[in-house]
Write a protein that holds these residues in place. Structure first.
Motif, PDB file in Angstrom:
ATOM      1  N   MET A   3      23.699 -32.441  24.539  1.00 40.97           N
ATOM      2  CA  MET A   3      24.186 -33.759  24.950  1.00 40.97           C
ATOM      3  C   MET A   3      25.609 -33.989  24.466  1.00 40.97           C
ATOM      4  SD  MET A   3      22.865 -37.404  23.514  1.00 40.97           S
ATOM      5  CE  MET A   3      23.609 -36.951  21.946  1.00 40.97           C
ATOM      6  N   ILE A  25      19.694 -40.040  28.278  1.00 41.28           N
ATOM      7  CA  ILE A  25      20.919 -39.270  28.182  1.00 41.28           C
ATOM      8  C   ILE A  25      20.632 -37.783  27.991  1.00 41.28           C
ATOM      9  CG2 ILE A  25      21.214 -39.462  25.674  1.00 41.28           C
ATOM     10  CD1 ILE A  25      24.220 -40.024  26.269  1.00 41.28           C
ATOM     11  N   ASN A  57      27.895 -31.988  26.559  1.00 40.66           N
ATOM     12  CA  ASN A  57      27.972 -32.564  27.893  1.00 40.66           C
ATOM     13  C   ASN A  57      28.865 -33.798  27.920  1.00 40.66           C
ATOM     14  OD1 ASN A  57      26.839 -32.307  30.654  1.00 40.66           O
ATOM     15  ND2 ASN A  57      25.986 -34.323  30.246  1.00 40.66           N
ATOM     16  N   GLU A  58      28.690 -34.685  26.950  1.00 40.26           N
ATOM     17  CA  GLU A  58      29.480 -35.914  26.911  1.00 40.26           C
ATOM     18  C   GLU A  58      30.939 -35.634  26.568  1.00 40.26           C
ATOM     19  OE1 GLU A  58      28.555 -38.856  27.920  1.00 40.26           O
ATOM     20  OE2 GLU A  58      26.541 -38.112  28.360  1.00 40.26           O
ATOM     21  N   GLN A 103      29.211 -43.534  35.900  1.00 43.78           N
ATOM     22  CA  GLN A 103      29.770 -43.414  34.557  1.00 43.78           C
ATOM     23  C   GLN A 103      30.573 -44.662  34.191  1.00 43.78           C
ATOM     24  OE1 GLN A 103      29.637 -41.688  31.921  1.00 43.78           O
ATOM     25  NE2 GLN A 103      28.947 -39.632  32.389  1.00 43.78           N
ATOM     26  N   ALA A 147      32.895 -40.027  24.269  1.00 45.10           N
ATOM     27  CA  ALA A 147      31.578 -39.420  24.094  1.00 45.10           C
ATOM     28  C   ALA A 147      30.706 -40.267  23.182  1.00 45.10           C
ATOM     29  CB  ALA A 147      31.718 -38.004  23.541  1.00 45.10           C
ATOM     30  N   SER A 197      32.589 -34.180  29.753  1.00 45.50           N
ATOM     31  CA  SER A 197      32.294 -34.851  31.030  1.00 45.50           C
ATOM     32  C   SER A 197      31.535 -33.913  31.975  1.00 45.50           C
ATOM     33  CB  SER A 197      33.585 -35.361  31.678  1.00 45.50           C
ATOM     34  OG  SER A 197      34.189 -36.364  30.882  1.00 45.50           O
ATOM     35  N   ASN A 247      29.657 -43.409  24.940  1.00 42.97           N
ATOM     36  CA  ASN A 247      28.646 -43.166  25.970  1.00 42.97           C
ATOM     37  C   ASN A 247      27.246 -43.023  25.383  1.00 42.97           C
ATOM     38  OD1 ASN A 247      30.496 -43.272  28.042  1.00 42.97           O
ATOM     39  ND2 ASN A 247      30.701 -41.061  28.231  1.00 42.97           N
ATOM     40  N   ILE A 248      27.168 -42.568  24.122  1.00 47.98           N
ATOM     41  CA  ILE A 248      25.873 -42.306  23.491  1.00 47.98           C
ATOM     42  C   ILE A 248      25.292 -43.566  22.850  1.00 47.98           C
ATOM     43  CG2 ILE A 248      24.733 -41.020  21.641  1.00 47.98           C
ATOM     44  CD1 ILE A 248      26.868 -38.789  22.181  1.00 47.98           C
TER      45      ILE A 248
END
Length: 506
Positions: free
Chosen positions: A336, A291, A339-340, A30, A190, A343, A193-194
């Motif tokens: 997703m 992802i 989830n993001e 991560q 989040a 975590s 991360n995407i």
């Protein structure tokens, strides 16, 4: 995610998950999210020493609130009163990637600083959290910082420049400061991360007739900077032969000999084919660093491979590889985001809303068995079954395997970002409670909060909303509201009285 414990603390281990993890590529480490901390003030009008002390104190509060394993706080140690110095700092911070900015109004500032900040944010589209604090006054103490007016002044400029922002006016010693900063950071992380990632549509299209499973890829790119690869099933199934019979048999043994496995009616070949399919899809997902995955798990798998994809997806979800049934890409996006944002602690589960109690107090969330097996109710076990709907039609020709179980009771958040462009969402909280297994598959009953189950189901039917809903562990509706703000997603209000009747919205 204050009510969400870690998955390891609350749930059983995924079935055979430790051995399966050894057979597939490891997840990519991560990334550490970067948050900038800046303070603004002006020395000639207000107490500069107080502004500097405030900056140091608030920066430490923010740093203490953000776990170092997930966040790097990039701190400007002095308040900015020169707009070009502020721009230089932000430009330098952005070179390493920047997910969000915390702005401390340590004292009054200038319009040049506010407009420079707004211009930079308009260009870089970075979420910003504005924080100002009351200051000691009275008993002969005059206004020394004018922090509230500073916040008012700067946010007015940001608004004029069409820049979004969050704000909080609160004493820095209050717990709310850390809580709201953490919520802002989770959402910023989040989204960071995407951005620039891709998701996989395995099977290249949706299942027949599931029109609410389509998405507008361009609209999703605009909102999330998320792209998609469409890969044919043959490119997945051709990888099934990559795994040795010994390893596949080991997984099968671990699944079927698990103490929680109470029943199995799946022929050995279908068990092995399901495991191979799962390992192949997990490998493709990890190799492509996708992802999330939306999987066209019928009809081709039934018709040409004589296998159901649900058990394969359950084993994937156990590994934290988000995958949705029936190539519902909007559902995958919702999973997703859950989830993001959490975590991984939300362990999102795709469901239909398939039951509403006569008294309107409970709704049942159900699907065919693709949920992570670690969600199974402790003490009640699971069953390895042929596909329930196919088996109801003809048990002799039904394909397997999938996992059937009651879901562990506890707090949940339920939502679906609506097809095709995720411009709208209905989201609510509740608690999965003790219940009987009313349907074959994966099942849980929810007592909802704030609104009754009948009001929520009535709204879904009135509004003609999508038929898949994502169930995430924990109560995190407050986080979703912040996420929706930054995404520009409209939250649909609950509009039905819950009387089991209504009208459509057209």
């Amino acid at each position: 995610m204050t009510t969400t414990p870690t998955a390891e603390a609350q749930f059983s281990p995924g079935v055979a998950s430790e051995f399966i993890a050894s057979l597939i590529p490891a997840p990519k480490a991560q990334r550490v999210s970067r948050i900038a901390f800046v303070s603004v003030a002006i020395e000639i009008h207000f107490n500069w020493d107080l502004a500097r002390e405030t900056t140091t104190k608030v920066a430490q509060i923010v740093e203490d609130a953000l776990p170092s394993e997930e966040y790097q706080l990039v701190v400007a140690p002095e308040p900015f009163q020169d707009h070009l110095q502020l721009k230089a700092f932000l430009d330098d911070a952005a070179h390493g990637g920047l997910d969000g900015i915390v702005l401390c109004h340590s004292a009054y500032t200038t319009g040049e600083v506010g407009s420079q900040l707004g211009s930079w944010l308009a260009k870089h589209q970075t979420p910003i959290f504005s924080l100002a604090m009351p200051e000691p006054m009275g008993n002969g103490v005059n206004l020394q910082a004018n922090r509230l007016c500073s916040q008012n002044f700067v946010l007015g400029i940001l608004n004029s420049l069409d820049v979004k922002y969050q704000w909080l006016f609160c004493n820095e010693d209050q717990p709310r400061v850390a809580e709201e900063v953490q919520r802002f950071a989770r959402v910023s992380r989040a989204l960071g991360n995407i951005r620039g990632r891709k998701a996989l549509i395995a099977g290249a299209s949706r299942v027949p007739g599931f029109y609410d499973c389509e998405i507008n890829e361009i609209a999703i790119m605009k909102k999330l900077e998320l792209g998609f690869d469409r890969v044919n099933l043959v490119d997945i199934t051709s990888r099934m032969a990559d795994f040795s019979e010994h390893d596949v048999a080991e997984v099968a043994g671990l699944v079927l000999n698990d103490p929680d496995c109470k029943f199995n009616n799946v022929p050995d070949k279908q068990v092995h084919d399901t495991i191979r399919l799962s390992l192949a899809l997990m490998t493709v997902a990890r190799e492509g660093e996708y992802i999330g995955v939306s999987f066209k798990n019928w009809p081709e798998l039934f018709d040409h491979f004589n296998v159901a994809g649900d058990g394969a997806m359950a084993l994937m979800n156990d590994q934290g590889i988000v995958v949705s049934d029936e190539a519902d890409t909007g559902a995958m996006i919702t999973m997703m985001l859950f989830n993001e944002l959490s975590s991984g602690a939300a362990i999102p589960m795709l469901s239909d809303i398939s039951y509403l109690s006569d008294d309107g107090e409970r709704l049942g969330v159900w699907h065919n068995g693709s949920a992570a097996t670690r969600l199974r109710k402790q003490g009640s076990g699971f069953e390895s079954r042929k596909h329930g709907i196919l088996e109801n039609y003809d048990s002799d020709t039904a394909w397997g395997m999938l996992f059937e179980f009651l879901v562990e009771p506890g707090p949940v958040t339920i939502a679906k970002y609506q097809a095709p462009s995720i411009d709208h969402v209905l989201a609510f909280e509740g608690d999965i409670v003790e219940s009987d297994m009313k349907f074959r598959g994966t099942y849980g009953e929810v007592v909802t909060r704030e609104h009754t189950a009948a009001q929520l189901v009535g709204t879904i039917l009135d509004q003609g909303l999508d038929h898949h809903w994502i169930v995430g562990r924990g109560h995190f509706l407050s986080d979703l509201k912040v996420l929706n703000y930054w995404l520009g997603v409209e939250e649909l209000p609950v509009c039905n009285a819950g009387q089991h009747a209504g009208f459509g919205r057209l």
